[in-house]
Design a protein around this motif. Structure first.
Motif, PDB file in Angstrom:
ATOM      1  N   CYS A  15     -29.368 -22.213 -47.991  1.00 37.99           N
ATOM      2  CA  CYS A  15     -29.155 -23.754 -47.584  1.00 37.99           C
ATOM      3  C   CYS A  15     -29.558 -24.436 -46.487  1.00 37.99           C
ATOM      4  CB  CYS A  15     -27.726 -24.252 -48.232  1.00 37.99           C
ATOM      5  SG  CYS A  15     -27.556 -25.972 -48.319  1.00 37.99           S
ATOM      6  N   GLU A  35     -26.006 -20.522 -36.249  1.00 33.65           N
ATOM      7  CA  GLU A  35     -25.419 -19.359 -37.380  1.00 33.65           C
ATOM      8  C   GLU A  35     -24.662 -18.636 -36.369  1.00 33.65           C
ATOM      9  OE1 GLU A  35     -25.905 -18.240 -40.652  1.00 33.65           O
ATOM     10  OE2 GLU A  35     -24.514 -16.861 -39.611  1.00 33.65           O
ATOM     11  N   LEU A  43     -25.380 -14.988 -47.446  1.00 35.46           N
ATOM     12  CA  LEU A  43     -24.892 -13.858 -48.480  1.00 35.46           C
ATOM     13  C   LEU A  43     -26.293 -13.418 -48.967  1.00 35.46           C
ATOM     14  CD1 LEU A  43     -22.425 -15.920 -50.605  1.00 35.46           C
ATOM     15  CD2 LEU A  43     -22.192 -13.662 -49.772  1.00 35.46           C
ATOM     16  N   SER A  44     -27.584 -13.975 -48.761  1.00 33.02           N
ATOM     17  CA  SER A  44     -28.716 -13.634 -49.276  1.00 33.02           C
ATOM     18  C   SER A  44     -29.436 -12.615 -47.943  1.00 33.02           C
ATOM     19  CB  SER A  44     -29.666 -14.559 -49.401  1.00 33.02           C
ATOM     20  OG  SER A  44     -29.050 -15.220 -50.420  1.00 33.02           O
ATOM     21  N   HIS A  60     -29.392  -9.167 -56.017  1.00 32.62           N
ATOM     22  CA  HIS A  60     -30.006 -10.212 -55.695  1.00 32.62           C
ATOM     23  C   HIS A  60     -31.478 -10.354 -56.382  1.00 32.62           C
ATOM     24  CE1 HIS A  60     -26.702 -11.605 -53.195  1.00 32.62           C
ATOM     25  NE2 HIS A  60     -27.150 -12.967 -53.181  1.00 32.62           N
ATOM     26  N   VAL A  61     -31.626 -11.276 -57.207  1.00 31.02           N
ATOM     27  CA  VAL A  61     -33.223 -11.569 -57.699  1.00 31.02           C
ATOM     28  C   VAL A  61     -33.626 -12.961 -57.183  1.00 31.02           C
ATOM     29  CG1 VAL A  61     -32.836  -9.359 -59.110  1.00 31.02           C
ATOM     30  CG2 VAL A  61     -32.270 -11.877 -60.097  1.00 31.02           C
ATOM     31  N   ARG A 416     -23.718 -22.844 -51.544  1.00 39.82           N
ATOM     32  CA  ARG A 416     -22.961 -22.050 -52.354  1.00 39.82           C
ATOM     33  C   ARG A 416     -21.377 -22.719 -51.939  1.00 39.82           C
ATOM     34  NH1 ARG A 416     -23.491 -17.774 -56.035  1.00 39.82           N
ATOM     35  NH2 ARG A 416     -21.891 -16.375 -56.183  1.00 39.82           N
ATOM     36  N   GLY A 425     -25.090 -22.564 -57.396  1.00 42.53           N
ATOM     37  CA  GLY A 425     -24.978 -21.619 -56.147  1.00 42.53           C
ATOM     38  C   GLY A 425     -25.888 -20.621 -55.999  1.00 42.53           C
ATOM     39  N   ASN A 426     -27.067 -20.680 -56.748  1.00 41.26           N
ATOM     40  CA  ASN A 426     -28.190 -19.521 -56.733  1.00 41.26           C
ATOM     41  C   ASN A 426     -29.072 -19.790 -55.403  1.00 41.26           C
ATOM     42  OD1 ASN A 426     -27.363 -17.409 -58.497  1.00 41.26           O
ATOM     43  ND2 ASN A 426     -28.225 -18.730 -60.055  1.00 41.26           N
ATOM     44  N   MET A 427     -29.521 -18.903 -55.130  1.00 40.21           N
ATOM     45  CA  MET A 427     -30.418 -19.217 -54.005  1.00 40.21           C
ATOM     46  C   MET A 427     -31.629 -20.291 -54.010  1.00 40.21           C
ATOM     47  SD  MET A 427     -31.669 -15.165 -52.777  1.00 40.21           S
ATOM     48  CE  MET A 427     -31.906 -14.540 -54.323  1.00 40.21           C
TER      49      MET A 427
END
Ligand SMILES: Cc1cc2nc3c(=O)[nH]c(=O)nc-3n(C[C@H](O)[C@H](O)[C@H](O)COP(=O)(O)OP(=O)(O)OC[C@H]3O[C@@H](n4cnc5c(N)ncnc54)[C@H](O)[C@@H]3O)c2cc1C
Length: 443
Positions: A15, A35, A43-44, A60-61, A416, A425-427
């Protein structure tokens, strides 16, 4: 709003990066991302362990509903990605059933198949008014599917009472089912697995999923300040204070951290907003990665485990996503499995117990053999504080109240856990939430 406002973004997950990407692409200069971690991605993110295995924070995809996110992926990955078809399964009643379970019940043993089929015939209605997720499951899928998969799987994944969850998030997250489709699938003994936005996905060739966000940050490195944890925000002076003693000011603030934590660091505190935020619920995650010193020939992408006897709810064949998820890309010599265990908000995480139960579960399912225990080269584990924001029945009422207050202060909470909307909430969704708010701020 003054001209050329200073935009401060908290968090460098998808985000925050989405917001930064828009500002960067439009030549806007007065912005910065703070950060708390020493790496971007949130989370990614992905991690390479000492033995050379790469791990994501749970399976994760990448897939995209938005042309802006697709364009971003193409630009940052420069074609260095692999394209996969989902090959996902469910382990239940000592059988392997193709995912989505409800579309493939003809793979069940006869008795359980009949129970599921009868349940579908008898279900009270297809689309009818229900007041919570549990009721939605029972009315849409009937008794059998609810019993053998839907209730147990969701209880395990959410670690939260299903009758306290809403239904408005379901849309693209759970495949619908029709009796006619099942009859057709039975005739040809067909696997019906094409449903859903992630039926085809991409995955970076090198560096795990986190490679996407590492590469993005390279484009605007001077704008991303790592290891800067925001711990207090003064709403009157619009000042931000960091744990390391630094300070900064903002005109517009974009928050992508957990909304509950964020509300707690705003001063002067607004008691009714703090109280409202405590009604938001989320769960946590414990992941265990098993790096193996042998090839595993298993074409499946990931497998769901609804039954209580397995501690994990999902196992990903992570080495199938890219050869570079194992040491030096040597797929003939190595493989890796990534497992996920959800924990409720306050449940203790017992690392040793989780690892032992994970290995035991993998052996029980036949995914590992007893002899594999001596071939375990690496064990990766991570406790994840924020995993799934839970769509509780009163969530939207709470969010409305909080956002109304925040926006009156020029603060926008997105992503998210910033928006607290699982259904966005996905990438790709989180990237777009950041991108859209940045667009709104600088046009
Ligand atoms: C198990 C699991 C599997 C998933 N699988 C998929 C998938 O297959 N496909 C998909 O598209 N999505 C998937 N997701 C969702 C994906 O992880 C999220 O969409 C994405 O990471 C959210 O991005 P974000 O920027 O909103 O939040 P985050 O990634 O949570 O980033 C927030 C950032 O804010 C930082 N931060 C927090 N507090 C502070 C502070 N006080 N000061 C400074 N920085 C702070 C954090 O360190 C973090 O970097 C999955 C998620 C989980 C948990």
């Amino acid at each position: 709003m003054k001209e050329n406002p200073k935009i401060v973004i908290i968090g460098s997950g998808p985000c925050g990066i989405g917001a930064g990407w828009h500002l960067f692409k439009n030549g806007y200069n007065n912005w910065v991302i703070y950060e708390k971690n020493a790496y971007p991605g949130g989370l990614s993110a992905s991690f390479k362990d000492a033995k050379g295995f790469t791990w994501d924070i749970g399976g994760h995809v990448l897939f995209s509903h938005y042309k802006e996110f697709s364009g971003f992926l193409e630009e940052v990955l420069e074609k260095k990605y692999l394209v996969h078809n989902r090959n996902s399964w469910v382990r239940a009643i000592e059988s392997w059933i193709p995912y989505p379970f409800q579309n493939n019940i003809h793979y069940l043993p006869q008795k359980e198949f009949e129970e599921c089929f009868k349940g579908l015939e008898e279900r009270s209605c297809g689309i009818c008014k229900v007041s919570n997720f549990q009721e939605w499951i029972e009315t849409n899928f009937g008794k059998g599917i609810s019993k053998y998969f839907m209730i147990s799987m969701n209880q395990k994944m959410w670690s939260y009472p299903l009758d306290k969850m809403s239904t408005q998030w379901i849309d693209e997250r759970i495949s619908p089912v029709s009796l006619e489709a099942i009859r057709q699938n039975m005739k040809g003994n067909k696997i019906d697995s094409s449903w859903g936005p992630n039926s085809t996905f991409i995955y970076p060739f090198f560096g795990g999923i986190g490679e996407v966000f590492r590469r993005a940050v390279v484009k605007f490195r001077d704008k991303v300040r790592l290891e800067n944890q925001v711990y207090k925000i003064d709403l009157d002076s619009k000042k931000i204070f960091f744990k390391n003693g630094m300070e900064d000011k903002f005109d517009i603030l974009v928050n992508t951290s957990n909304l509950i934590d964020f509300i707690n660091i705003l001063y002067p505190q607004n008691p009714s907003i703090v109280k409202a935020s405590k009604r938001l619920k989320y769960n946590r995650l414990f992941i265990v990665g098993i790096g193996l010193r042998r090839e595993r020939k298993d074409p499946r992408t990931w497998i769901y485990f609804p039954e209580e006897k397995y501690i994990f709810y999902r196992v990903t064949n992570l080495s199938n996503y890219s050869p570079y998820n194992v040491p030096n890309g040597h797929m003939q010599s190595y493989s890796s499995l990534l497992t996920e265990i959800t924990l409720s908000e306050n449940a203790p995480a017992n690392r040793k117990f989780f690892i032992e139960e994970t290995v035991k579960g993998l052996i029980d399912t036949g995914m590992l053999s007893k002899a594999d225990e001596s071939l375990i080269e690496s064990i990766f584990s991570l406790e994840v504080e924020n995993a799934y924001p839970i769509p509780t029945v009163d969530r939207d009422e709470v969010l409305y109240k909080i956002n109304e207050f925040l926006e009156s202060q020029n603060i926008y909470s997105r992503g998210r856990f910033g928006s607290f909307k699982y259904e966005r909430g996905n990438m790709d969704d989180c990237f777009m939430q950041g991108f859209e708010i940045a667009h709104r701020m600088v046009i």
